[in-house]
Write a protein that holds these residues in place. Structure first.
Motif, PDB file in Angstrom:
ATOM      1  N   PRO A 257       0.835  -1.203   0.000  1.00 57.74           N
ATOM      2  CA  PRO A 257       0.000   0.000   0.000  1.00 57.74           C
ATOM      3  C   PRO A 257       0.869   1.252   0.000  1.00 57.74           C
ATOM      4  CG  PRO A 257      -0.808  -1.583   1.607  1.00 57.74           C
ATOM      5  CD  PRO A 257       0.493  -2.130   1.104  1.00 57.74           C
ATOM      6  N   HIS A 258       0.503   2.203  -0.843  1.00 59.17           N
ATOM      7  CA  HIS A 258       1.294   3.438  -0.962  1.00 59.17           C
ATOM      8  C   HIS A 258       0.343   4.587  -1.245  1.00 59.17           C
ATOM      9  CE1 HIS A 258       5.289   5.214  -1.205  1.00 59.17           C
ATOM     10  NE2 HIS A 258       4.882   5.922  -2.254  1.00 59.17           N
ATOM     11  N   ASP A 259      -0.530   4.845  -0.282  1.00 61.72           N
ATOM     12  CA  ASP A 259      -1.553   5.873  -0.425  1.00 61.72           C
ATOM     13  C   ASP A 259      -0.937   7.233  -0.130  1.00 61.72           C
ATOM     14  OD1 ASP A 259      -3.708   7.555  -0.315  1.00 61.72           O
ATOM     15  OD2 ASP A 259      -4.896   6.333   1.045  1.00 61.72           O
ATOM     16  N   LEU A 260      -0.796   8.052  -1.169  1.00 66.19           N
ATOM     17  CA  LEU A 260      -0.117   9.330  -1.029  1.00 66.19           C
ATOM     18  C   LEU A 260      -0.917  10.350  -0.230  1.00 66.19           C
ATOM     19  CD1 LEU A 260       1.298   9.707  -4.653  1.00 66.19           C
ATOM     20  CD2 LEU A 260       2.458   8.825  -2.633  1.00 66.19           C
ATOM     21  N   THR A 261      -2.205  10.085   0.002  1.00 65.76           N
ATOM     22  CA  THR A 261      -3.018  11.016   0.774  1.00 65.76           C
ATOM     23  C   THR A 261      -3.032  10.692   2.263  1.00 65.76           C
ATOM     24  OG1 THR A 261      -5.048   9.715   0.461  1.00 65.76           O
ATOM     25  CG2 THR A 261      -4.522  11.360  -1.224  1.00 65.76           C
ATOM     26  N   SER A 262      -2.412   9.588   2.662  1.00 63.62           N
ATOM     27  CA  SER A 262      -2.388   9.211   4.071  1.00 63.62           C
ATOM     28  C   SER A 262      -1.131   9.766   4.736  1.00 63.62           C
ATOM     29  CB  SER A 262      -2.407   7.685   4.213  1.00 63.62           C
ATOM     30  OG  SER A 262      -1.154   7.141   3.814  1.00 63.62           O
ATOM     31  N   GLU A 263      -1.045   9.603   6.049  1.00 68.21           N
ATOM     32  CA  GLU A 263       0.153  10.066   6.760  1.00 68.21           C
ATOM     33  C   GLU A 263       1.267   9.027   6.747  1.00 68.21           C
ATOM     34  OE1 GLU A 263      -0.707  11.521  10.673  1.00 68.21           O
ATOM     35  OE2 GLU A 263      -1.378  13.453   9.875  1.00 68.21           O
ATOM     36  N   ASP A 264       0.903   7.735   6.595  1.00 66.93           N
ATOM     37  CA  ASP A 264       1.938   6.700   6.678  1.00 66.93           C
ATOM     38  C   ASP A 264       1.860   5.692   5.532  1.00 66.93           C
ATOM     39  OD1 ASP A 264      -0.326   5.281   7.282  1.00 66.93           O
ATOM     40  OD2 ASP A 264       0.336   4.590   9.262  1.00 66.93           O
TER      41      ASP A 264
END
Length: 446
Positions: free
Chosen positions: A88-95
């Motif tokens: 997972p590499h969600d650019l809108t999350s903090e981690d």
């Protein structure tokens, strides 16, 4: 709608450095005069090349034409950082932890990696251009270290391995004392992106795909049972067309007012000589993503990938006109020089050889556009900043749809809602850039 006329053509700021360091390509063969094909793929980046390769697998003997506005690896595919990430590499999350079914997305990302790995073997692409070395999330602050710890817990819950590196291990890897810790994950493939896509293009040519570079598509028109694809010097009649143009989908009047056109910026050092390498220290190949998604990405590459060099990437700006400005580039280069000097004081002040902008396309709700737009016209677009893996998947999926195939890829992407509509301009641009600048400031030393 049976006609789509391009309102804009791709425009790039700065060189595609990954391509420049590999030396010249062979002559281009633009589309000239009239031609026919069973399938036309528009755009020869990760998505388009993957779509063309998938078509060769699903429709052996079909006439496939691949059209690229410029040269292969001169567009977005030669301007990214080359991380093909499985996790997972969600650019809108903090981690980076995803908000959906992470296990399903991991499985799909690994399908993209397997597809690339098979292409490397089949087409004889240099293994150094597709290096399964893993990557590290670097942390320079206590808050960033906490993000890494949170992400590590999330990965453990998914049954995925990771390893926390301390400051000493990070310095041994990178030659930099900047990082207090790092989180290593083993599944990322580190690409020389230009070398990889050039290898795909060469393999497809040998497989019989007609590749027409320097052939920007200016219009698509449905006539009878075929699509007429117009370029400045030629016209191609194709039964089915696959658009793999990422954010330029909007240029053709599709998803207009729903796509965020974002630019990231990067610099690359000159080739480092033996004395400089000795001062730098560290290992010859590595990749660092920031634990804060708005931080600074770093790559070190070696002679097998185009020379001993360091790539720095940071700063983001939204430009609805799909063109970054010189002022954007000047500011980003100044910030990246400062970030480089902070990380490598032993090389402080080194003048960068290349600086460039790379185009991303995102949607507010994080969805791609991988579906049949209208009869015979398909899209594999909107990669949400994850072009190496997501582009591969949407290209594969669009080819499968065009061949009437159903798969885990087609089911995943066709379940997506439409991209959400953006606020009206100029409010969207002003608001988005204010948020991006604030997030950049908040990322601090990251």
């Amino acid at each position: 709608m049976n006609a789509h006329r391009a309102r804009r053509l791709p425009a790039h700021l700065g060189p595609a450095a990954w391509n420049a360091i590999l030396g010249p390509q062979g002559a281009a063969h633009p589309l000239e005069g009239d031609a026919t094909a069973d399938f036309a793929v528009i755009g020869a980046g990760f998505a388009g090349l993957s779509a063309a390769r998938r078509l060769t697998q699903l429709a052996p003997g079909a006439r496939i034409a691949l059209l690229e506005a410029g040269r292969v690896a001169e567009g977005a595919a030669g301007r990214n950082s080359g991380f093909m990430i499985d996790l997972p590499h969600d650019l809108t999350s903090e981690d980076y932890a995803g908000a959906g079914d992470d296990r399903a997305m991991i499985a799909l990302n690994r399908m993209a990696q397997d597809f690339g790995r098979a292409a490397v073997e089949e087409y004889g692409i240099a293994p150094a251009y597709f290096d399964p070395a893993g990557k590290v999330n670097g942390a320079a602050s206590a808050a960033a270290h906490a993000h890494n710890e949170s992400y590590a817990r999330h990965l453990t819950s998914l049954g995925e391995p990771s390893e926390m590196l301390d400051a000493q291990a990070m310095q041994a890897l990178t030659g930099s004392a900047h990082y207090r810790s790092g989180l290593y994950t083993p599944g990322t493939v580190m690409l020389q992106p230009a070398g990889y896509v050039r290898g795909l293009a060469d393999g497809l040519r040998r497989a019989g795909v007609a590749l027409h570079e320097q052939s920007p598509v200016t219009a698509l028109t449905r006539q009878g049972g075929a699509w007429q694809v117009e370029t400045p010097k030629g016209r191609l009649s194709a039964g089915k067309v696959i658009l793999t143009v990422n954010g330029h989908l909007e240029s053709f009047g599709i998803a207009r007012g729903r796509l965020m056109q974002v630019f990231l910026f990067a610099t690359m050092t000159p080739e480092l000589d033996a004395e400089t390498l000795a001062r730098l220290g560290g290992q010859p190949r590595w990749g660092i993503t920031p634990s804060d998604p708005m931080g600074t990405t770093l790559r070190r590459i070696d002679s097998a990938q185009g020379g001993d060099r360091i790539v720095t990437r940071t700063c983001a700006v939204l430009r609805p006109g799909m063109v970054a400005t010189r002022a954007d580039m000047t500011r980003a280069a100044r910030v990246m020089q400062r970030k480089f000097d902070q990380r490598f004081p032993q090389l402080s002040g080194m003048r960068m050889e290349h600086a460039w902008a790379g185009h991303l396309c995102l949607s507010l709700n994080g969805v791609s556009v991988m579906r049949e737009i209208e009869p015979g016209l398909y899209a594999g677009c909107v990669q949400n900043g994850l072009g190496t893996a997501r582009g591969t998947l949407t290209g594969m999926g669009a080819a499968e749809l065009a061949c009437g195939e159903t798969s885990a890829i087609t089911r995943h992407f066709t379940d997506h809602a439409e991209p959400k509509r953006l606020p009206p301009q100029p409010f969207a641009e002003i608001g988005a850039n204010a948020v991006l600048r604030w997030k950049e400031w908040r990322a601090g030393a990251e």
